[in-house]
Structures are given as structure tokens and as C-alpha cells.
Design an enzyme around this catalytic site. Structure first.
Site, short mmCIF file in Angstrom:
data_model
loop_
_atom_site.label_atom_id
_atom_site.label_comp_id
_atom_site.label_asym_id
_atom_site.label_seq_id
_atom_site.Cartn_x
_atom_site.Cartn_y
_atom_site.Cartn_z
N SER A 281 65.00 -26.86 -26.21
CA SER A 281 64.96 -25.46 -26.62
C SER A 281 66.36 -24.92 -26.92
O SER A 281 67.08 -25.46 -27.76
CB SER A 281 64.25 -24.64 -25.54
OG SER A 281 63.90 -23.36 -26.02
N ASP B 7 54.66 -26.07 -32.78
CA ASP B 7 55.61 -25.13 -32.17
C ASP B 7 56.09 -24.14 -33.22
O ASP B 7 56.71 -24.52 -34.21
CB ASP B 7 56.79 -25.91 -31.59
CG ASP B 7 57.89 -25.00 -31.05
OD1 ASP B 7 57.60 -23.82 -30.77
OD2 ASP B 7 59.02 -25.48 -30.90
N HIS C 120 55.94 -26.10 -28.11
CA HIS C 120 57.35 -26.02 -27.76
C HIS C 120 57.68 -26.87 -26.53
O HIS C 120 58.69 -27.57 -26.51
CB HIS C 120 57.73 -24.56 -27.50
CG HIS C 120 59.19 -24.33 -27.38
ND1 HIS C 120 60.07 -24.58 -28.40
CD2 HIS C 120 59.95 -23.87 -26.34
CE1 HIS C 120 61.30 -24.29 -28.01
NE2 HIS C 120 61.25 -23.86 -26.76
#
Length: 334
Positions: free
Chosen positions: A57, A251, A307
Site C-alpha cells: 500500500s 483493487d 487491496h
């Protein structure tokens, strides 16, 4: 495998003074390098092991610079030398403009918005969908139409329902956070993890005073001072680094489209063309591989993952990383 709670205030990490609790992207880069050096001093038997720095991330902005810092430290003769081989990124934020901006293309490809909305937005917003001109009424209107179509989605994985975080259904991934909190706040668990007693009152999965969102301003605790890590990736090419990048194809936080755009900007020769890869005899996703001199970049998607790839598709995520490490002589060199 080493897990580090960074920056201060994340996980079980803590600071004794207010000054020590403040951090930034650029300071975090130095802390990553400092941590691994100190760890190797305390565990010298691992000095010859190949080392891969990894992050998910937001760490897609930090880890490339931290990897470069490690290469530079070796070049400058810093001790101990780190046997750095490369890095692994999962669902990375790499550029704060292009990654967020790619959400429009993602929404169109997944039929979340119509062709009409897509084409009209492209025309009226001039390719900028996150820093639009407030005087551009037509662009703002189209962005509002997009928001109407996508605001009810779980952008972490558009296939998953939006859950009530306070009272999630057992089938929601948010339910796992509740049980994770029970586990992490158990004193027996904390003792087993060697958490220093009294340093953390309550463990939280996320520190919202640090968590980044699009266009978020700096806080008193943290400065988001790295805008893009694409140039760091360009420098890693010259370091003959081995890179693995994984994206969940559902995502919408940081869509695979943005990742593919900046990889393309590196202008690397394709060594292995786009093709499916398999786990348990099933198509698990798609991958391609780029190479230049001693540098390689493997880019892979995981089908159906969002994600948090390892949570959505743990078997497939492990399979990809394990195979990649094996082909980079990790098992033979360890």
C-alpha cells in the site's frame, strides 16, 4: 521473515517523547535502513542471507527509496553490509497523481461507469480527475456522476460488500479485524511477541492519525513528503535490483492500471510476455517480466483479489512470492 512496525505509532511501536513520535516519509526511509543494520548486528548469522525489502500500500512510496538507501549504504562502505537483492511491493501507491487518477479508467473497464460518463469526463476534465479546476462546471458535474456510481462500493475490493465496521457480518473481512484486536490485545500474546509491558494501552489495527488518504495534509505527527517513487524505481534499474510487484485486479484503491502506467514509463525491454500463471492448476492471475542488464521486474496480478491481497487470496499470494523467490536463487543462497 522480519516484520517491522514503522513509523512510530504503528502496531506495537511507541515513542518516549513527543519529538520522537513525529515522522515523515523521508525519515521513515532512513529508519528502515537503520533498523535492518541494527538487526543484522544483533543477528550476524543472517549477514550472508539475501535480503529483499518489502511493503504494501502506502509503503510503495517508501520502500523503493529505502532499498536505494541500502544499496547506497553498501557502496559507501557502511557496516554491516546488507546483502540486498531487491524488493517486493503489493498493491503499491507509487505516484499520488497517477495512481489515484487511474481510478476513472478502472471504473470504466469494470463497467462501473458508462461509456458516456467515461468519454465525457475525459473530455471535460482534460485528464485530471483528482485536482479539477473548481471553475470547470462540466468536469465537476461528470465527477459527481462518477461518485454517484462508485461511492456505494468497497473500493478495497469491488467484489466485496460494504460492511458495518462496528457490527460486521461474519462473512465480511471487517469481522476479522475484531478478532485480530482480541488476539493482539491479549496479554499472553503480547508476552509471546516480547511487547514491552506498559508501552501500549490498546493495540489498534490502524492509526488513523497517520493513515493517508488522497490529498491529505501533513499532521503534527507525520509529513507525507514523498509524492512519487517512480524516479527511485528508475535508479533501481541501474542497481541490477530484482523487483516483484503484485496487484489485486479488483483493487480500486490503487488500481493495477496506475501500476502498469508507471512501469511502462520505465521503458524496459519485455523478457516474458503477458500470460496467465497458475495455482492449484487454476488460473490465479496474469504476469509479465521485464529485464535490462542485471535488473528484472516481475509484475503479477492476482485474480479476484483486492487491496489486501494476502487476505483475499492467501494461497495465491503465497504461491506467487514463493515461486518468485525460488527463481531468484533465494533457497540456494540462504
Amino acid at each position: 521473515m522480519i516484520f517491522a512496525d514503522l513509523p512510530t505509532g504503528v502496531g506495537f511501536s511507541y515513542a518516549k517523547t513527543w519529538e520522537a513520535s513525529r515522522s515523515s516519509d523521508s525519515l521513515l526511509v532512513l529508519q528502515c535502513y537503520e533498523f535492518i543494520q541494527k538487526w543484522l548486528v544483533e543477528h550476524p548469522r543472517f549477514l550472508n542471507n539475501p535480503f529483499y525489502m518489502s511493503g504494501i500500500s502506502y509503503y510503495g512510496l517508501v520502500i523503493p527509496a529505502a532499498t536505494l538507501e541500502t544499496y547506497n549504504g553498501n557502496q559507501h562502505g557502511n557496516q554491516p553490509q546488507v546483502n540486498i537483492k531487491g524488493c517486493i511491493y503489493v498493491s503499491p501507491l507509487t505516484d499520488k497523481f497517477s495512481d489515484f487518477n487511474s481510478r476513472l479508467e478502472f471504473a470504466h473497464r469494470f463497467a462501473l461507469i458508462s461509456d458516456d460518463i467515461y468519454e465525457s469526463t475525459k473530455e471535460t476534465c482534460n485528464g485530471n480527475y483528482i485536482n479539477s479546476n473548481p471553475d470547470n462546471i462540466l468536469c465537476l458535474y461528470n465527477l459527481q456522476r462518477i461518485d454517484e456510481c462508485t461511492s456505494g462500493l468497497n473500493i478495497g475490493n469491488i467484489l466485496d460488500p460494504v460492511c458495518d465496521a462496528a457490527n460486521p457480518e461474519p462473512t465480511c473481512f471487517a469481522a476479522a479485524d475484531i478478532y485480530l484486536g482480541y488476539w493482539a490485545n491479549n496479554k499472553v500474546v503480547q508476552k509471546a511477541l516480547h511487547v514491552r509491558e506498559g508501552t501500549i494501552e490498546t493495540w489498534h489495527k490502524s492509526n488513523y492519525s497517520l493513515q493517508y488518504d488522497m490529498n491529505k495534509e501533513d499532521t503534527v505527527y507525520y509529513s507525507y513528503d514523498i509524492f512519487s517513487s517512480v524516479d527511485d524505481h528508475r535508479q533501481l534499474v541501474a542497481r541490477n535490483s530484482q523487483v516483484l510487484i503484485i496487484n489485486g485486479d479488483h483493487d480500486m484503491n490503487f488500481p493495477y492500471i496506475g501500476t502498469e502506467q508507471w512501469i511502462k514509463s520505465l521503458d524496459l525491454p519485455t523478457e516474458s510476455p503477458w500470460k496467465p500463471w497458475f495455482a492449484s492448476n487454476q488460473v490465479a492471475g496474469y504476469r509479465t517480466r521485464y529485464a535490462k542488464n542485471g535488473y528484472t521486474l516481475t509484475y503479477a496480478t492476482i485474480k479476484g483479489a483486492g487491496h489486501v491481497v494476502a487476505l483475499n487470496k492467501p494461497k495465491e499470494a503465497f504461491s506467487m512470492v514463493d515461486e518468485w523467490l525460488s527463481t531468484h536463487s533465494y533457497l540456494n543462497d540462504a
